[in-house]
Design a protein around this motif. Structure first.
Motif, PDB file in Angstrom:
ATOM      1  N   GLU A 190       0.900  -1.259   0.126  1.00  0.00           N
ATOM      2  CA  GLU A 190       0.005  -0.099  -0.236  1.00  0.00           C
ATOM      3  C   GLU A 190       0.678   1.201  -0.001  1.00  0.00           C
ATOM      4  N   GLU A 214      -9.040   2.591  -7.786  1.00  0.00           N
ATOM      5  CA  GLU A 214     -10.077   1.570  -7.846  1.00  0.00           C
ATOM      6  C   GLU A 214      -9.156   0.194  -8.253  1.00  0.00           C
ATOM      7  N   ARG A 217      -8.182  -0.874  -4.697  1.00  0.00           N
ATOM      8  CA  ARG A 217      -9.195  -1.284  -3.984  1.00  0.00           C
ATOM      9  C   ARG A 217      -9.694  -2.471  -4.153  1.00  0.00           C
ATOM     10  N   GLN A 218      -9.864  -2.779  -5.289  1.00  0.00           N
ATOM     11  CA  GLN A 218     -10.663  -4.151  -6.047  1.00  0.00           C
ATOM     12  C   GLN A 218      -9.668  -5.311  -5.668  1.00  0.00           C
ATOM     13  N   ALA A 221      -9.702  -6.131  -2.078  1.00  0.00           N
ATOM     14  CA  ALA A 221     -10.889  -6.737  -1.502  1.00  0.00           C
ATOM     15  C   ALA A 221     -10.751  -8.249  -2.048  1.00  0.00           C
ATOM     16  N   SER A 226     -10.153  -7.111   2.168  1.00  0.00           N
ATOM     17  CA  SER A 226     -10.139  -5.866   2.885  1.00  0.00           C
ATOM     18  C   SER A 226     -10.159  -4.534   2.225  1.00  0.00           C
ATOM     19  N   ASP A 227     -10.444  -3.490   2.836  1.00  0.00           N
ATOM     20  CA  ASP A 227     -10.443  -2.131   1.965  1.00  0.00           C
ATOM     21  C   ASP A 227      -8.931  -1.411   2.116  1.00  0.00           C
ATOM     22  N   PRO A 228      -8.670  -0.518   1.333  1.00  0.00           N
ATOM     23  CA  PRO A 228      -7.517   0.358   1.477  1.00  0.00           C
ATOM     24  C   PRO A 228      -7.408   0.634   2.884  1.00  0.00           C
ATOM     25  N   ARG A 233      -7.064   5.781   1.535  1.00  0.00           N
ATOM     26  CA  ARG A 233      -8.341   6.616   1.507  1.00  0.00           C
ATOM     27  C   ARG A 233      -8.243   7.754   1.496  1.00  0.00           C
ATOM     28  N   HIS A 236      -7.241   9.138  -1.529  1.00  0.00           N
ATOM     29  CA  HIS A 236      -8.425   8.982  -2.830  1.00  0.00           C
ATOM     30  C   HIS A 236      -9.333  10.137  -2.370  1.00  0.00           C
TER      31      HIS A 236
END
Length: 244
Positions: A190, A214, A217-218, A221, A226-228, A233, A236
Motif C-alpha cells: 500500500e 479503484e 481497492r478491488q 478486496a 479488506s479495504d485500503p 483512503r 483518494h
C-alpha cells in the motif's frame, strides 16, 4: 594481498585496494566467504560455517574439510584475512568494507534524512546504497532463501524511499516508470501504491490516479477481503476533491 572490499550483493567477490578482483574460485570457497562476510569482525562458530557452506551434504570429516577450505581461502585473500578462534573463524574486516553492511548504513542515513524532511540528502545516500547491488543478495550462499529475503525486503525499502525522495523533489515524471513497475511486482504494497497515486497527481494525471486507486481497492478486496488503509483512503479523498 589483503583486499579491502567484499561484495555479497550479487556474486561474491573480493577486491584489492585498487579495485581489481581477487579470483575466488569454487562454489564452496565463495559460500564460506559469504558466511564470514555476513558477520564481519565476529567469530563464526565452526558448526554454523559447516551448516551454511555444506547444508545437507555435510562431509564425514566436517572439521577437517572446514580447516582445508579456510586454508584455501587464506591463500587467496592473505594469511591475515581470516583469524582463528577456539570455536570458529573470523573475517578481519570492518563492516563498511562489505557492500551489504555499507548498503545498510547508507539506507539508514537516507531513511533518516527523508524523515527529517531533507529529500535531497536522502536521495544522495540512497543512490549510493542502491548502486552497491549487482545481483541477487547472497547469490553464492547454498541455502539463501530466508537470509536473502530479509535483504531483498530492505532493498525494496531503499527503492521505495528513493522514489519518495524523487516525488518530493519534483521528479515524479521521471520516477513513474520505475514506480509503476514496482507496483506491478508488489501489488499489495500500500505505501508503494500510495506513492504511485501521489506521483500521478503531481504530474496532473488525476483521472489515472483515481482509476489506479479503484484497481488497488478491488485487488485488496479480492485477495485479502479488506479495504485500503487510511493513507490510501485519505489520498483518494484528496484526488476526488480536485478531480474535474
Amino acid at each position: 594481498m589483503d583486499p579491502v572490499r567484499y561484495r555479497i550483493l550479487g556474486t561474491t567477490q573480493a577486491l584489492r585496494p585498487d579495485g581489481t578482483p581477487v579470483p575466488v574460485g569454487g562454489a564452496r570457497l565463495r559460500a564460506l566467504l559469504t558466511v564470514l562476510a555476513l558477520r564481519p569482525g565476529r567469530t563464526v562458530p565452526a558448526s554454523l560455517l559447516v551448516d551454511e557452506v555444506w547444508g545437507v551434504d555435510t562431509p564425514a570429516d566436517a572439521t577437517g574439510a572446514l580447516q582445508a577450505l579456510v586454508g584455501r581461502l587464506r591463500r587467496v585473500l592473505g594469511a591475515d584475512a581470516i583469524t582463528s578462534a577456539e570455536s570458529g573463524y573470523r573475517l578481519a574486516v570492518a563492516p563498511d568494507d562489505i557492500d551489504l553492511h555499507r548498503f545498510e548504513r547508507l539506507t539508514g542515513e537516507g531513511l533518516r534524512a527523508l524523515a527529517d524532511g531533507n529529500p535531497a540528502k536522502a536521495a544522495e545516500a540512497l543512490d549510493d546504497a542502491l548502486a552497491l547491488w549487482s545481483g541477487p543478495a547472497l547469490a553464492d550462499l547454498p541455502d539463501r532463501t530466508a537470509e536473502a529475503a530479509r535483504w531483498e525486503t530492505r532493498h525494496l525499502d531503499a527503492r521505495r524511499a528513493r522514489l519518495t525522495a524523487a516525488v518530493s523533489l519534483g521528479e515524479a515524471d521521471t520516477a513513474l516508470p520505475e514506480l509503476t513497475a514496482l507496483c506491478d511486482t508488489h501489488p499489495l504494497d500500500e505505501p508503494l501504491q500510495s506513492l504511485r497515486l501521489q506521483a500521478l497527481r503531481a504530474t496532473g494525471r488525476t483521472a489515472e490516479a483515481l482509476a489506479a486507486y479503484e484497481d488497488v481497492r478491488q485487488l485488496l478486496a479480492d485477495r485479502l477481503g479488506s479495504d485500503p488503509g487510511p493513507e490510501l483512503r485519505a489520498l483518494h479523498g484528496e484526488l476526488l476533491s480536485v478531480a474535474p
